[in-house]
Design an enzyme around this catalytic site. Structure first.
Site, PDB file in Angstrom:
ATOM      1  N   SER A 147      37.996  40.938  38.262  1.00 44.74           N
ATOM      2  CA  SER A 147      38.631  41.979  37.445  1.00 44.74           C
ATOM      3  C   SER A 147      40.081  41.640  37.134  1.00 44.74           C
ATOM      4  CB  SER A 147      38.568  43.328  38.165  1.00 44.74           C
ATOM      5  OG  SER A 147      39.307  43.270  39.375  1.00 44.74           O
ATOM      6  N   LYS A 178      45.793  36.097  46.198  1.00 46.70           N
ATOM      7  CA  LYS A 178      44.590  35.340  45.860  1.00 46.70           C
ATOM      8  C   LYS A 178      44.885  33.906  45.431  1.00 46.70           C
ATOM      9  CE  LYS A 178      41.476  39.149  45.273  1.00 46.70           C
ATOM     10  NZ  LYS A 178      40.331  39.725  44.570  1.00 46.70           N
TER      11      LYS A 178
END
Length: 313
Positions: free
Chosen positions: A77, A52
């Site tokens: 999260s 990411k």
């Protein structure tokens, strides 16, 4: 609309100086178990420990100077929260991070260490989105969706581009699917850089919204988030779903025990730390080997941010 190869290439060149070009591992034993030749793209070795970072960097680099001053806000999260926090720190941009109350503690601590300003929310998508909107209204920060922002999607796809530049003869690439950003980016990379390279995905039965979305032709949602693969608890978006619908061959669902088995196998045989979410692709291959037998298969190992005091095996 599927972006042209030029746009995908621009994202790759933009991200390249800011991320690690992660290694590709192989295992003779895992090849024998699956009947395929597997190539593991180790994004667990990426900066902040997950793919990411790529999407966060690509999106942040394209903000205006005024947007950079006001900062960015996202909800996550864990892994995208860490990615935005670290990328923002490197680029001197304020980062407001909304994290659900049930996010893994190890990921909360990492976000804080990277300078992200954490606000906890209720452990629901609605709670996350509401809290992020409140921060956006208060600060004027730019909202970055973890998986449905087009620049994020293009950035995530650069992992598969690297893999295909090293192994251009892959027949298939398999990625996990949660919010759909990695899968959509991977599918674009396979489409533009592969030689008839197909894209598959693995998904837990417990949160099989992407599988159901492909079947129904519309975005489906989950009534529960009870899966060990905490990074896959979200649903598809209106930007990534059309790409997935057009370019992904199949989504294979797996049970929780199969995820644990695949996670343990990779810890033992590859000698690396991976989180449950990125064990899902190997679990899918082991569950339905007929799709992959005698083929060269790339696997995106999405991340390695694990709470070592809470392992499932």
């Amino acid at each position: 609309m599927i972006p042209l190869k030029k746009v995908v290439e621009e994202a790759y060149n933009r991200v390249l100086p800011h991320v690690h070009q992660t290694p590709v591992f192989t295992s003779r034993l895992l090849n024998e178990l699956t009947g395929a030749e597997l190539f593991f793209k180790c994004e667990n070795f990426q900066k902040m420990g997950a793919f990411k970072m790529r999407g966060a960097v690509n999106a942040l680099l394209q903000l205006s100077e005024e947007q950079k001053k006001r900062g960015v806000v996202t909800h996550s999260s864990g892994n995208f929260a860490q990615a935005v926090s670290l990328a923002s720190k490197n680029l001197n941009i304020p980062a407001y991070i909304v994290m659900p109350s049930n996010a893994p503690q190890v990921k909360k601590e990492a976000v804080a260490s990277y300078g992200g300003m954490i606000t906890q929310s209720l452990p629901t998508l609605e709670g996350r989105e509401r809290t992020a909107k409140e921060i956006q209204d208060k600060t004027g920060a730019t909202f970055l969706h973890p998986s449905n922002n087009m620049e994020v999607i293009l950035g995530q796809g650069t992992a598969a581009i690297e893999l295909l530049k090293q192994h251009p003869d892959l027949n298939v690439i398999v990625a996990p699917v949660g919010g759909g950003g990695l899968l959509a980016g991977t599918a674009l990379a396979a489409h533009y850089y592969g030689a008839n390279c197909k894209t598959f995905a693995g998904e837990p039965f417990a949160v099989d919204d992407a599988y159901r979305s492909l079947k129904s032709g519309r975005i489906e949602y989950n009534e529960t988030t009870k899966t060990l693969a905490d990074g896959l608890r979200t649903h598809l978006g209106d930007n990534n779903f059309p790409i997935i619908k057009a370019l992904v061959s199949e989504i294979i669902r797996v049970e929780e025990e199969e995820i644990i088995q695949a996670m343990r196998l990779q810890w033992e045989r590859l000698k690396i730390i991976i989180e449950a979410s990125c064990a899902v692709p190997l679990a899918a291959i082991l569950r339905e080997p007929k799709h992959f037998r005698n083929k060269k298969v790339g696997i995106i190992l999405s991340g390695g941010n694990v709470d070592l005091s809470n392992l499932p095996f």
